[in-house]
Write a protein that holds these residues in place. Structure first.
Motif, PDB file in Angstrom:
ATOM      1  N   LEU A  58     -11.340  54.567  16.093  1.00 52.94           N
ATOM      2  CA  LEU A  58     -11.569  53.216  15.568  1.00 52.94           C
ATOM      3  C   LEU A  58     -12.792  53.170  14.668  1.00 52.94           C
ATOM      4  O   LEU A  58     -12.835  52.442  13.671  1.00 52.94           O
ATOM      5  CB  LEU A  58     -11.733  52.233  16.733  1.00 52.94           C
ATOM      6  CG  LEU A  58     -10.473  51.983  17.581  1.00 52.94           C
ATOM      7  CD1 LEU A  58     -10.809  51.132  18.796  1.00 52.94           C
ATOM      8  CD2 LEU A  58      -9.383  51.319  16.751  1.00 52.94           C
ATOM      9  N   PRO A  64      -6.301  56.158  16.170  1.00 54.49           N
ATOM     10  CA  PRO A  64      -6.994  56.272  17.464  1.00 54.49           C
ATOM     11  C   PRO A  64      -6.242  57.129  18.472  1.00 54.49           C
ATOM     12  O   PRO A  64      -6.857  57.882  19.242  1.00 54.49           O
ATOM     13  CB  PRO A  64      -7.092  54.819  17.925  1.00 54.49           C
ATOM     14  CG  PRO A  64      -6.949  53.997  16.707  1.00 54.49           C
ATOM     15  CD  PRO A  64      -6.017  54.750  15.807  1.00 54.49           C
ATOM     16  N   VAL A 113     -17.598  48.574  17.128  1.00 56.92           N
ATOM     17  CA  VAL A 113     -16.141  48.620  17.268  1.00 56.92           C
ATOM     18  C   VAL A 113     -15.724  47.684  18.395  1.00 56.92           C
ATOM     19  O   VAL A 113     -16.408  47.569  19.414  1.00 56.92           O
ATOM     20  CB  VAL A 113     -15.692  50.059  17.572  1.00 56.92           C
ATOM     21  CG1 VAL A 113     -14.220  50.093  17.979  1.00 56.92           C
ATOM     22  CG2 VAL A 113     -15.912  50.952  16.368  1.00 56.92           C
TER      23      VAL A 113
END
Length: 294
Positions: A58, A64, A113
């Protein structure tokens, strides 16, 4: 039945069914490896490593899921040398889990994030299976079968006794490395199917059921696949029929199947199936007995 057939026309449900079918063929073998190596706690460490990989993905803008799988593979390879120590991998897995969760939280905190996004990917959902997930799972299943069937005899010795395997000329180091990488990646891949806390339905539970009935390493692998196919098919059908979340239903279905194997008296199948005991003679049986100790 008509309701299930109607739901199976939906692309998301079709991908889920295909994913569970492929997972049932490959991941229960990984469960046999995990029990044989006595590293059941490895899944907790790998889950935290996957979270770290997802957070890095991310942060960098990369996929991811793929970052999580790569982190799992590197972690499996990284702890392999520690398997030579007399204490085994238990301590190494605990250390790995601690570092991984600390690193993941640090990345999430320092980078800004969205932590919820990372944890949502870790929980996974069978109905959110993507085409790329199916490809990864298929490749992994092929790799697991190649590893087992090509090195079955070496694995039999390695799972029985590492020192005996070394004395017998088995390349224990590279084989252990391959096993740990496959185990770590398999757990990471199954997270996207059922979620981090439900990985056992695809790996450990079918292997536990097979351990109770198998007479050899090969028969345990075959039985584990059988339990995986039946459990996944029945679990998905029940979830669709009763409109319930697939993950918990899959776990309960696999758990009931495993529990039923504990109700079969020891030696009952030997009395019913002629030659079953004789057919399981040899090192495979010794491995079975070792697995029962775990």
């Amino acid at each position: 039945m008509n309701q299930i057939l109607d739901l199976l026309t939906l692309p998301a449900v079709q991908r889920s069914a295909i994913g569970l079918a492929v997972a049932a063929i490959g991941l229960p073998i990984v469960g046999v490896f995990i029990i044989g190596l006595d590293i059941i706690a490895v899944r907790f460490a790998v889950m935290h490593v996957a979270l770290l990989g997802i957070a890095l993905g991310l942060l960098t803008g990369l996929d991811p899921t793929l970052c999580g799988l790569l982190a799992c593979a590197l972690a499996g390879a990284g702890v392999a040398p520690l398997a030579r120590r007399p204490a085994g991998l238990s301590g190494a897995m605990g250390l790995l889990m601690t570092f991984a969760i600390a690193g993941a939280l640090l990345v999430l905190s320092a980078s800004g994030v969205n932590a919820n996004g990372a944890f949502e990917l870790l929980w996974g959902s069978i109905l959110a299976t993507r085409t790329v997930d199916l490809i990864i799972l298929a490749v992994l299943t092929v790799a697991v079968h190649v590893l087992f069937w090509r090195h079955r005899r070496q694995l039999t010795l390695l799972l029985f006794d590492r020192e005996l395997a070394l004395c017998s000329g088995v390349a224990a180091g590279p084989l252990m490395l391959a096993l740990l990488v496959v185990v770590a990646v398999a757990i990471g891949a199954s997270i996207s199917l059922t979620g981090a806390l439900l990985v056992d339905a695809l790996t450990i539970l079918p292997a536990l059921a097979a351990r109770n009935l198998g007479r050899s390493l090969t028969s345990m692998v075959a039985l584990a696949i059988g339990f995986g196919v039946v459990g996944n098919a029945a679990g998905l059908a029940a979830a669709l029929a009763f409109d319930q979340p697939p993950g918990p239903v899959l776990v309960l279905t696999a758990g009931v199947l495993t529990l039923l194997t504990y109700l079969i008296p020891e030696g009952a199948l030997d009395a019913i199936i002629p030659g079953r005991r004789a057919g399981g003679a040899g090192a495979d049986v010794v491995v079975r007995d070792r697995l029962h100790q775990h």
